[in-house]
Design an enzyme around this catalytic site. Structure first.
Site, PDB file in Angstrom:
ATOM      1  N   SER A  96       0.853  -1.184   0.000  1.00 18.20           N
ATOM      2  CA  SER A  96       0.000   0.000   0.000  1.00 18.20           C
ATOM      3  C   SER A  96       0.886   1.230   0.000  1.00 18.20           C
ATOM      4  O   SER A  96       2.026   1.189   0.486  1.00 18.20           O
ATOM      5  CB  SER A  96      -0.891   0.015   1.245  1.00 18.20           C
ATOM      6  OG  SER A  96      -1.465   1.288   1.468  1.00 18.20           O
ATOM      7  N   TYR A 136      -0.276  -0.354  10.608  1.00 14.75           N
ATOM      8  CA  TYR A 136      -0.582  -0.663   9.213  1.00 14.75           C
ATOM      9  C   TYR A 136       0.617  -0.364   8.326  1.00 14.75           C
ATOM     10  O   TYR A 136       1.005  -1.185   7.477  1.00 14.75           O
ATOM     11  CB  TYR A 136      -1.790   0.143   8.759  1.00 14.75           C
ATOM     12  CG  TYR A 136      -2.197  -0.121   7.323  1.00 14.75           C
ATOM     13  CD1 TYR A 136      -2.704  -1.364   6.945  1.00 14.75           C
ATOM     14  CD2 TYR A 136      -2.090   0.864   6.345  1.00 14.75           C
ATOM     15  CE1 TYR A 136      -3.084  -1.617   5.634  1.00 14.75           C
ATOM     16  CE2 TYR A 136      -2.463   0.625   5.031  1.00 14.75           C
ATOM     17  CZ  TYR A 136      -2.961  -0.615   4.685  1.00 14.75           C
ATOM     18  OH  TYR A 136      -3.338  -0.863   3.374  1.00 14.75           O
TER      19      TYR A 136
END
Length: 312
Positions: A158, A184
């Site tokens: 990501s 994350y």
């Protein structure tokens, strides 16, 4: 090193990048394939003739999706597999149940910005699911990938990886306060570092390993812990940020998994169906230096081996 380019771009779809590709005789596994990008990637691979295993946390859901993909594509070679990446026993069972070569492994499953949650072994859940579980699956299937002779591993990262490195001294946030977005970021950085190191270690086996940023996609289930899309979300794509629908979001994964344009390309990071440039601070694009650092990649591999063996 010259960056790899393709004729496709941010608005290309999975169907477009796989058009004309014949995957007959090739076997694929897509994790997290019961919805969102994973489901669309599995559908695209099946549409090209691959034998696709839809891997999901519950076997019933995976079976239902596999049957739907088979019916929709006319390809009966669509299977279901139970795989909970946060459960080492589930990972071990999935690996033990595989036989024969594996040509394509798409490490697609992921969670994002969860509340502070831990596995029974005490691992922070995002790191455990997004990285450690996929690490254990991929290493466990190394023999099957090597047997294929020209296997591809695709790792979904990501753009969020630019927000932070792997916290080698405290990966489970047992010392510092838990931050869902730093957790994350760590897990997504780990995804890129894994691709860097695996590409180097497995080159002699003919295995290519690449990571990617699929773009910003709302409605896949990844954002289940968010009440609404970010204020900047622009599905029209006019903002310059890679904001996409599911068909577009699955395009880069599908390209890396199946396109002959990527034959022999390994250890790279892609976005919008192109190899990404280095990240520039303040821009939500590109690959951060901390995510492709070879020393960090080697260090993460060693840490991951220790943690996955310890948790078995």
């Amino acid at each position: 090193m010259t960056r790899t380019t393709t004729p496709f771009g941010a608005q290309s779809t999975a169907s477009e990048v796989i058009a004309g590709v014949d995957l007959t005789g090739r076997r694929a596994v897509v994790t997290g394939a019961t919805g969102g990008l994973g489901r669309e990637t599995a559908r695209a691979l099946a549409s090209a003739g691959a034998e696709v295993t839809v891997a999901g946390r519950t076997l019933k859901t995976a079976t239902d999706v596999a049957q739907e993909i088979a019916a929709g594509t006319g390809n009966p070679l669509t299977r279901a597999g139970q795989l909970d990446l946060a459960d080492p026993a589930s990972v071990a069972a999935f690996v033990a149940g595989w036989s024969g070569p594996l040509h394509i492994l798409v490490n697609n499953a992921g969670i994002m910005a969860t509340p502070e949650l831990r596995t029974p072994a005490g691992r922070e859940l995002q790191f455990a699911t997004n990285h450690l579980g996929h690490f254990a699956v991929t290493v466990g299937l190394h023999g099957a990938l090597a047997a294929a002779g020209d296997a591809r591993v695709v790792v979904l990262s990501s753009v969020g990886h630019v927000n932070g490195p792997v916290r080698f001294d405290d990966p489970d946030f047992t010392v510092e306060p838990y931050d869902p977005w730093l957790a994350y970021a760590q897990s997504k950085t780990a995804n890129v570092l894994f691709a860097v190191e695996a590409a180097k270690r497995w080159a002699a086996d003919g295995i290519t390993v690449n990571a990617l940023n699929p773009g910003r996609i709302w409605g896949t289930g990844l954002g289940r812990h968010m009440d609404a899309p970010p204020a900047s979300f622009d599905p029209s794509g006019t903002s310059g940020v890679s904001e996409k629908n599911i068909a577009q979001g699955a395009a880069t994964s599908t390209l890396l998994a199946a396109s002959p344009l990527l034959d022999g390309v390994t250890g790279r990071y892609f976005e919008d169906c192109q190899e990404a440039a280095p990240h520039t601070p303040g821009v939500r694009r590109g690959v951060a230096a901390h995510a492709v650092d070879p020393d960090s990649a080697r260090k993460l591999w060693d840490l991951s081996i220790r943690l996955t063996v310890r948790d078995q």
